[in-house]
Design a protein around this motif. Structure first.
Motif, mmCIF file in Angstrom:
data_model
loop_
_atom_site.group_PDB
_atom_site.id
_atom_site.type_symbol
_atom_site.label_atom_id
_atom_site.label_comp_id
_atom_site.label_asym_id
_atom_site.label_seq_id
_atom_site.Cartn_x
_atom_site.Cartn_y
_atom_site.Cartn_z
ATOM 1 N N UNK A 140 -13.014 3.566 -1.494
ATOM 2 C CA UNK A 140 -11.799 3.979 -0.801
ATOM 3 C C UNK A 140 -10.952 2.776 -0.387
ATOM 4 N N UNK A 141 -11.549 1.817 0.284
ATOM 5 C CA UNK A 141 -10.795 0.651 0.747
ATOM 6 C C UNK A 141 -10.246 -0.155 -0.429
ATOM 7 N N UNK A 142 -11.007 -0.243 -1.501
ATOM 8 C CA UNK A 142 -10.543 -0.973 -2.688
ATOM 9 C C UNK A 142 -9.302 -0.311 -3.283
ATOM 10 N N UNK A 143 -9.331 1.006 -3.431
ATOM 11 C CA UNK A 143 -8.204 1.716 -4.021
ATOM 12 C C UNK A 143 -6.980 1.664 -3.109
ATOM 13 N N UNK A 144 -7.226 1.831 -1.816
ATOM 14 C CA UNK A 144 -6.109 1.737 -0.868
ATOM 15 C C UNK A 144 -5.509 0.333 -0.909
ATOM 16 N N UNK A 145 -6.377 -0.654 -1.057
ATOM 17 C CA UNK A 145 -5.914 -2.035 -1.156
ATOM 18 C C UNK A 145 -5.111 -2.286 -2.423
ATOM 19 N N UNK A 146 -5.516 -1.669 -3.536
ATOM 20 C CA UNK A 146 -4.751 -1.778 -4.786
ATOM 21 C C UNK A 146 -3.332 -1.274 -4.579
ATOM 22 N N UNK A 147 -3.225 -0.115 -3.936
ATOM 23 C CA UNK A 147 -1.909 0.463 -3.658
ATOM 24 C C UNK A 147 -1.077 -0.453 -2.779
ATOM 25 N N UNK A 148 -1.652 -0.888 -1.671
ATOM 26 C CA UNK A 148 -0.867 -1.662 -0.706
ATOM 27 C C UNK A 148 -0.468 -3.027 -1.249
ATOM 28 N N UNK A 149 -1.380 -3.711 -1.919
ATOM 29 C CA UNK A 149 -1.056 -5.039 -2.446
ATOM 30 C C UNK A 149 0.068 -4.962 -3.477
ATOM 31 N N UNK A 150 0.037 -3.930 -4.325
ATOM 32 C CA UNK A 150 1.098 -3.772 -5.320
ATOM 33 C C UNK A 150 2.416 -3.410 -4.667
ATOM 34 N N UNK A 151 2.366 -2.533 -3.667
ATOM 35 C CA UNK A 151 3.592 -2.123 -2.983
ATOM 36 C C UNK A 151 4.283 -3.307 -2.326
ATOM 37 N N UNK A 152 3.536 -4.063 -1.551
ATOM 38 C CA UNK A 152 4.173 -5.142 -0.795
ATOM 39 C C UNK A 152 4.614 -6.279 -1.716
ATOM 40 N N UNK A 153 3.858 -6.496 -2.805
ATOM 41 C CA UNK A 153 4.272 -7.499 -3.775
ATOM 42 C C UNK A 153 5.537 -7.090 -4.504
ATOM 43 N N UNK A 154 5.626 -5.809 -4.880
ATOM 44 C CA UNK A 154 6.825 -5.306 -5.562
ATOM 45 C C UNK A 154 8.027 -5.344 -4.639
ATOM 46 N N UNK A 155 7.831 -4.942 -3.396
ATOM 47 C CA UNK A 155 8.939 -4.948 -2.442
ATOM 48 C C UNK A 155 9.436 -6.367 -2.197
ATOM 49 N N UNK A 156 8.529 -7.316 -2.086
ATOM 50 C CA UNK A 156 8.941 -8.711 -1.918
ATOM 51 C C UNK A 156 9.774 -9.168 -3.118
ATOM 52 N N UNK A 157 9.387 -8.751 -4.314
ATOM 53 C CA UNK A 157 10.130 -9.091 -5.524
ATOM 54 C C UNK A 157 11.534 -8.489 -5.488
ATOM 55 N N UNK A 158 11.639 -7.224 -5.058
ATOM 56 C CA UNK A 158 12.938 -6.561 -4.987
ATOM 57 C C UNK A 158 13.836 -7.225 -3.955
#
Length: 424
Positions: free
Chosen positions: A317-335
């Motif tokens: 659970x924590x791994x999958x939630x972490x996959x989501x969050x790390x990608x989200x915040x990285x993408x948002x920083x890029x935008x």
């Protein structure tokens, strides 16, 4: 008029005039090939009729063009269309493809960010069209199968790799909302205000009394009968579900700053995966008929409770939630053109974990009627063409017992996990 004839004589000329196959002075000479595969509303998608089309068009002074298309039209039966509220469903999907995606495409292009093509199939045409056997709505998309995208072989429970790919793409999709809300909030919210709510999401409707309450109550009774959860928690759940319709509306109410434009029906059925050496490496989303502005946990909870096993949740659970969050915040920083560290105060992992605790019960409520359908053998699945003629009281009773003890056990496992998170 049959499907192939309608496509050649009605749809294709309309799409050419609309510029679906390229703007400018393209003059259609003939439709040299039109192969149609018809797929009726079925087990995984029962709000549309689907046509898969291999189309070859010859334009004046040009080489023939080949297009693989997926055409969605609203169901033929008028009572069934009213029952599933296709007016709202097709309005929302048209809004997504004709307004939101072009809006975001312009937004990203201005910021020199190449992201959109990774998330959505190309939309050729989306409009109201009464020409086809009394059906009033139509969406024409690129068929992604020729590009290597397909549904997963597993219909319900996905493995870690599939879940991680899907959640990373969901994070990129959610990041679009945060990017626009930060930089172009007025345009974003103007578009959001055009979304139509489905009839079933209404606390004063009969759905609340005769549908949502009995379907979401079954796992509570199951746990109580087996004494697998403390009575205080069970009593609290029963109290919450007394007004299940209002509870659902409360969970869907957007709260800033984390509200996003949710897919609204984010599950395996609406995801196409691309594979390399048998492993999922990419994903495309489709079916935006129930798009809604709400907590990101609306999408997360439905997917992570419908398409994962209790074992996978326990281990990763924590791994999958972490996959989501790390990608989200990285993408948002890029935008936004900033560092990830600058975003942590507003978009940190803890904020999204709390968001899930506050809204994750939504996933259980939707799973309570949908998961039993996905568990059932094909021969035992509900025939929606018959079911929609029944009253909501009868429908709720059918769903509340559908799938038997196996479905109740799966739903009870979801409640146990929500209790573990402190979400009950």
């Amino acid at each position: 008029m049959d499907g192939a004839l309608w496509i050649q004589q009605k749809l294709v000329p309309t799409m050419v005039a609309h510029g679906s196959f390229g703007k400018g002075s393209k003059q259609l000479v003939e439709t040299t090939k039109c192969n149609v595969v018809y797929k009726a509303a079925g087990d995984d998608h029962f709000t549309s009729t689907i046509l898969f089309i291999n189309l070859e068009l010859t334009f004046e002074n040009q080489e023939p063009e080949v297009h693989s298309l997926l055409v969605k039209v609203s169901p033929e039966h008028p009572i069934y269309r009213k029952y599933v509220d296709t007016d709202a469903l097709f309005h929302n999907e048209r809004l997504m493809y004709m307004e939101f995606i072009p809006l975001v495409e312009e937004f990203l292009r201005n910021r020199q960010v190449d992201l959109l093509r990774e998330l959505f199939a190309k939309c050729y045409y989306a409009e109201s069209c009464a020409a086809y056997v009394d059906r009033s709505d139509i969406i024409v998309l690129e068929d992604m199968v020729p590009r290597g995208f397909t549904t997963s072989a597993e219909r319900l429970v996905l493995d870690y790799e599939h879940c991680a790919v899907a959640l990373r793409q969901l994070a990129r999709y959610h990041a679009l909302s945060y990017g626009m809300k930060n930089l172009e909030p007025s345009r974003f919210h103007a578009m959001v205000r055009k979304i139509r709510a489905n009839n079933s999401v209404n606390s004063s409707s009969e759905y609340a009394k005769y549908f949502w309450k009995p379907t979401s109550y079954r796992a509570v009774k199951y746990l109580e009968g087996r004494q697998e959860m403390d009575q205080v928690t069970l009593d609290r759940l029963k109290d919450r579900l007394e007004d299940a319709g209002q509870l659902l509306m409360d969970l869907l109410a957007p709260k800033e700053p984390l509200a996003v434009l949710c897919h609204g029906d984010f599950c395996r059925n609406n995801i196409l995966f691309r594979y390399v050496s048998g492993k999922p490496c990419d994903a495309i989303f489709f079916d935006f008929q129930t798009v809604k502005y709400a907590s990101p946990a609306i999408d997360l909870s439905f997917f992570m409770y419908l398409n994962t096993s209790s074992e996978l949740r326990s281990q990763h659970w924590d791994d999958l939630f972490g996959e989501y969050h790390a990608t989200l915040i990285g993408t948002l920083a890029h935008i936004l053109g900033c560092s990830v560290e600058e975003l942590l105060q507003d978009y940190g992992l803890e904020a999204f974990q709390k968001e899930f605790v506050d809204h994750g019960f939504y996933g259980y409520m939707i799973c309570s009627f949908f998961l039993p359908q996905m568990l059932a053998d094909r021969k035992d699945r509900i025939d929606h063409a018959i079911l929609f003629e029944k009253t909501l009281d009868e429908v709720g009773s059918v769903y509340a017992g559908y799938g038997g003890e196996s479905a109740s056990r799966h739903l009870a496992d979801i409640l146990k996990h929500l209790a573990l998170l402190g979400a009950l």
